[in-house]
Design an enzyme around this catalytic site. Structure first.
Site, PDB file in Angstrom:
ATOM      1  N   GLY A   8       0.910  -1.090  -0.175  1.00 46.27           N
ATOM      2  CA  GLY A   8       0.110   0.066   0.089  1.00 46.27           C
ATOM      3  C   GLY A   8       0.902   1.217  -0.063  1.00 46.27           C
ATOM      4  N   THR A  76      -7.286  -1.706   8.452  1.00 44.99           N
ATOM      5  CA  THR A  76      -8.505  -1.937   9.269  1.00 44.99           C
ATOM      6  C   THR A  76      -9.744  -2.504   8.366  1.00 44.99           C
ATOM      7  OG1 THR A  76      -9.184   0.489   9.038  1.00 44.99           O
ATOM      8  CG2 THR A  76      -7.906  -0.190  10.935  1.00 44.99           C
ATOM      9  N   HIS A 131     -13.180  10.803  10.839  1.00 43.14           N
ATOM     10  CA  HIS A 131     -12.213  10.696  10.041  1.00 43.14           C
ATOM     11  C   HIS A 131     -12.565  11.446   8.770  1.00 43.14           C
ATOM     12  CE1 HIS A 131     -11.212   7.314  12.454  1.00 43.14           C
ATOM     13  NE2 HIS A 131      -9.709   7.415  12.043  1.00 43.14           N
ATOM     14  N   LYS A 135     -12.228   7.857   4.018  1.00 45.20           N
ATOM     15  CA  LYS A 135     -12.172   6.489   4.688  1.00 45.20           C
ATOM     16  C   LYS A 135     -13.229   5.539   4.263  1.00 45.20           C
ATOM     17  CE  LYS A 135     -11.364   4.451   9.156  1.00 45.20           C
ATOM     18  NZ  LYS A 135     -10.387   3.711   8.612  1.00 45.20           N
TER      19      LYS A 135
HETATM   20  N1  LIG Z   1      -3.356   0.925  12.103  1.00 41.37           N
HETATM   21  C1  LIG Z   1      -3.226   2.351  11.960  1.00 41.37           C
HETATM   22  O1  LIG Z   1      -2.668   2.953  12.832  1.00 41.37           O
HETATM   23  C2  LIG Z   1      -3.856   2.973  10.762  1.00 41.37           C
HETATM   24  C3  LIG Z   1      -4.532   2.389   9.847  1.00 41.37           C
HETATM   25  N2  LIG Z   1      -5.113   2.838   8.676  1.00 41.37           N
HETATM   26  C4  LIG Z   1      -5.612   1.601   7.612  1.00 41.37           C
HETATM   27  O2  LIG Z   1      -4.716   1.682   6.651  1.00 41.37           O
HETATM   28  C5  LIG Z   1      -5.246   1.279   5.439  1.00 41.37           C
HETATM   29  C6  LIG Z   1      -4.821   2.014   4.305  1.00 41.37           C
HETATM   30  O3  LIG Z   1      -5.236   3.504   4.628  1.00 41.37           O
HETATM   31  P1  LIG Z   1      -4.969   4.833   3.509  1.00 41.37           P
HETATM   32  O4  LIG Z   1      -3.355   4.847   3.454  1.00 41.37           O
HETATM   33  O5  LIG Z   1      -5.540   5.772   4.170  1.00 41.37           O
HETATM   34  O6  LIG Z   1      -5.402   4.267   2.427  1.00 41.37           O
HETATM   35  P2  LIG Z   1      -5.336   4.522   0.973  1.00 41.37           P
HETATM   36  O7  LIG Z   1      -6.497   4.227   0.095  1.00 41.37           O
HETATM   37  O8  LIG Z   1      -4.617   5.814   0.795  1.00 41.37           O
HETATM   38  O9  LIG Z   1      -4.002   3.494   0.580  1.00 41.37           O
HETATM   39  C7  LIG Z   1      -4.193   2.081   0.344  1.00 41.37           C
HETATM   40  C8  LIG Z   1      -3.233   1.767  -0.647  1.00 41.37           C
HETATM   41  O10 LIG Z   1      -3.405   0.178  -0.541  1.00 41.37           O
HETATM   42  C9  LIG Z   1      -3.436  -0.051  -2.100  1.00 41.37           C
HETATM   43  N3  LIG Z   1      -4.089  -1.518  -2.338  1.00 41.37           N
HETATM   44  C10 LIG Z   1      -5.375  -1.544  -2.523  1.00 41.37           C
HETATM   45  N4  LIG Z   1      -5.533  -3.111  -2.459  1.00 41.37           N
HETATM   46  C11 LIG Z   1      -4.406  -3.424  -2.642  1.00 41.37           C
HETATM   47  C12 LIG Z   1      -3.951  -4.890  -2.939  1.00 41.37           C
HETATM   48  N5  LIG Z   1      -4.766  -5.780  -2.989  1.00 41.37           N
HETATM   49  N6  LIG Z   1      -2.475  -4.983  -2.669  1.00 41.37           N
HETATM   50  C13 LIG Z   1      -1.570  -3.972  -2.577  1.00 41.37           C
HETATM   51  N7  LIG Z   1      -2.054  -2.926  -2.386  1.00 41.37           N
HETATM   52  C14 LIG Z   1      -3.318  -2.495  -2.247  1.00 41.37           C
HETATM   53  C15 LIG Z   1      -4.236   0.809  -2.593  1.00 41.37           C
HETATM   54  O11 LIG Z   1      -4.020   0.852  -4.173  1.00 41.37           O
HETATM   55  P3  LIG Z   1      -4.965   1.465  -5.167  1.00 41.37           P
HETATM   56  O12 LIG Z   1      -4.924   2.847  -4.827  1.00 41.37           O
HETATM   57  O13 LIG Z   1      -4.704   1.084  -6.534  1.00 41.37           O
HETATM   58  O14 LIG Z   1      -6.086   0.497  -4.737  1.00 41.37           O
HETATM   59  C16 LIG Z   1      -3.489   2.234  -2.065  1.00 41.37           C
HETATM   60  O15 LIG Z   1      -2.249   2.643  -2.574  1.00 41.37           O
HETATM   61  C17 LIG Z   1      -6.820   1.576   5.993  1.00 41.37           C
HETATM   62  O16 LIG Z   1      -7.572   0.154   6.039  1.00 41.37           O
HETATM   63  C18 LIG Z   1      -6.808   2.427   6.884  1.00 41.37           C
HETATM   64  O17 LIG Z   1      -7.914   2.327   7.893  1.00 41.37           O
HETATM   65  C19 LIG Z   1      -4.798   4.035   8.443  1.00 41.37           C
HETATM   66  C20 LIG Z   1      -4.027   4.817   9.141  1.00 41.37           C
HETATM   67  C21 LIG Z   1      -3.582   4.293  10.537  1.00 41.37           C
HETATM   68  O1  LIG Z   2      -8.305   5.326   7.745  1.00 41.93           O
HETATM   69  C1  LIG Z   2      -7.669   6.124   8.350  1.00 41.93           C
HETATM   70  O2  LIG Z   2      -7.368   7.241   8.098  1.00 41.93           O
HETATM   71  C2  LIG Z   2      -7.303   5.583   9.678  1.00 41.93           C
HETATM   72  N1  LIG Z   2      -7.587   4.354   9.976  1.00 41.93           N
HETATM   73  C3  LIG Z   2      -7.410   3.808  11.471  1.00 41.93           C
HETATM   74  C4  LIG Z   2      -8.785   3.073  12.027  1.00 41.93           C
HETATM   75  O3  LIG Z   2      -9.550   2.681  11.259  1.00 41.93           O
HETATM   76  O4  LIG Z   2      -8.863   3.307  13.359  1.00 41.93           O
HETATM   77  C5  LIG Z   2      -6.323   4.493  12.418  1.00 41.93           C
HETATM   78  C6  LIG Z   2      -6.683   6.045  12.278  1.00 41.93           C
HETATM   79  O5  LIG Z   2      -7.750   6.572  12.962  1.00 41.93           O
HETATM   80  C7  LIG Z   2      -6.530   6.364  10.680  1.00 41.93           C
END
Ligand SMILES: NC(=O)C1=CN([C@@H]2O[C@H](COP(=O)(O)OP(=O)(O)OC[C@H]3O[C@@H](n4cnc5c(N)ncnc54)[C@H](OP(=O)(O)O)[C@@H]3O)[C@@H](O)[C@H]2O)C=CC1
Ligand SMILES: O=C(O)C1=N[C@H](C(=O)O)C[C@H](O)C1
Length: 242
Positions: A8, A76, A131, A135
């Protein structure tokens, strides 16, 4: 110095992670997005970090097991079957899955567990999150993590007491419920409040993310901590010593 592979890598978190990896003096082994070769990336790194999509989870675990590298899962929107797949993978490699990698939320979960353990069951528990408009899952992984902490403190099963998405003639609040509400809009990085509502008084425990870098820094810390760990399922409190 650890070689970190990001799944990602072109996403919002992916970009923050690239900065955090460099700032912490580690090396980006590479990144993949939809359609990329995660198995190849796994072969070239010491640890994988996954912030992508639940649909990618099984393939990511498979790649990590194939290469014998640990994986930190920040994605998530995971369901029961995803958690079962993580448990199975943790028999073979070190895995850390969390809805929030920040220090602040990891500590908040402790405070919530402690508060609900001390307060009686007549204190209602509600979890509120907001958020950014992009999201895709609700409630947030963090809201569920905090709900789980509240349920543990109270000694109840979260799944059996969750109340989500109230609308219309809902009737009075179910006794012992843990309620969830989700707001979406703008560019909010992450706002979470656990509201404990008692008779004539209310306690709010909350956390505000001012930037995604808090998640990225925590994820890099967790990933580096996983390198060379025995197989098993680990948690952020273990990483941060909380
Ligand atoms: N645990 C934590 O602390 C946090 C968790 N998160 C979680 O992280 C995840 C990503 O968030 P965010 O970066 O905002 O989302 P984005 O949509 O900005 O990024 C997701 C990335 O993953 C890629 N992707 C999608 N499907 C696949 C796949 N099958 N294989 C590989 N890559 C893939 C997407 O590519 P494409 O655009 O081509 O689909 C994109 O580049 C969410 O589930 C979010 O809730 C976010 C922040 C903090
Ligand atoms: O998608 C986000 O941006 C975030 N996802 C995580 C969540 O689902 O709790 C963590 C953070 O809050 C940001």
């Amino acid at each position: 110095m650890a070689r970190i592979g990001i799944i990602g890598s072109d996403g919002r978190m992916g970009h923050a992670l690239v900065n955090a990896v460099e700032a912490a003096g580690h090396t980006m082994a590479g990144g993949v997005d939809r359609g990329g070769d995660t198995a190849e990336l796994a072969d070239e790194c010491d640890v994988l970090v996954d912030f992508s999509s639940p649909a990618a989870l099984e393939g990511n675990l498979h790649a990590a097991i194939g290469a014998g590298v640990p994986i930190l899962i920040g994605t998530t929107g995971l369901e029961e079957r995803h958690h079962a797949a993580i448990d199975a993978a943790a028999q073979a490699i070190a895995v850390l899955q969390t809805g929030n990698t920040s220090l602040g939320v990891t500590l908040l979960a402790h405070l919530v567990r402690d508060a609900t353990a001390r307060l009686g069951p007549d204190w209602d528990i509600e979890v509120l999150e907001m958020h950014h408009r992009m999201k895709v899952d609700a409630p947030s992984g963090t809201a569920l993590l905090l709900g789980e902490a509240a349920a543990e403190g109270r000694g109840i099963d979260l799944a059996a007491h969750s109340e989500r998405g109230r609308d219309g003639q809902t009737g009075a609040r179910a006794e012992g419920a843990i309620g969830f509400a989700s707001l979406r809009g703008g560019t909010v990085a992450g706002e979470h409040s656990v509201i404990l509502a008692g008779e004539d008084e209310r306690i709010t425990l909350s956390h505000s993310a001012e930037s995604r870098m808090i998640f990225a820094r925590g994820a890099v810390k967790g990933a580096v901590w996983l390198v060379d760990r025995d197989a098993g399922r680990y948690t952020m409190p273990q990483v941060l010593g909380l």
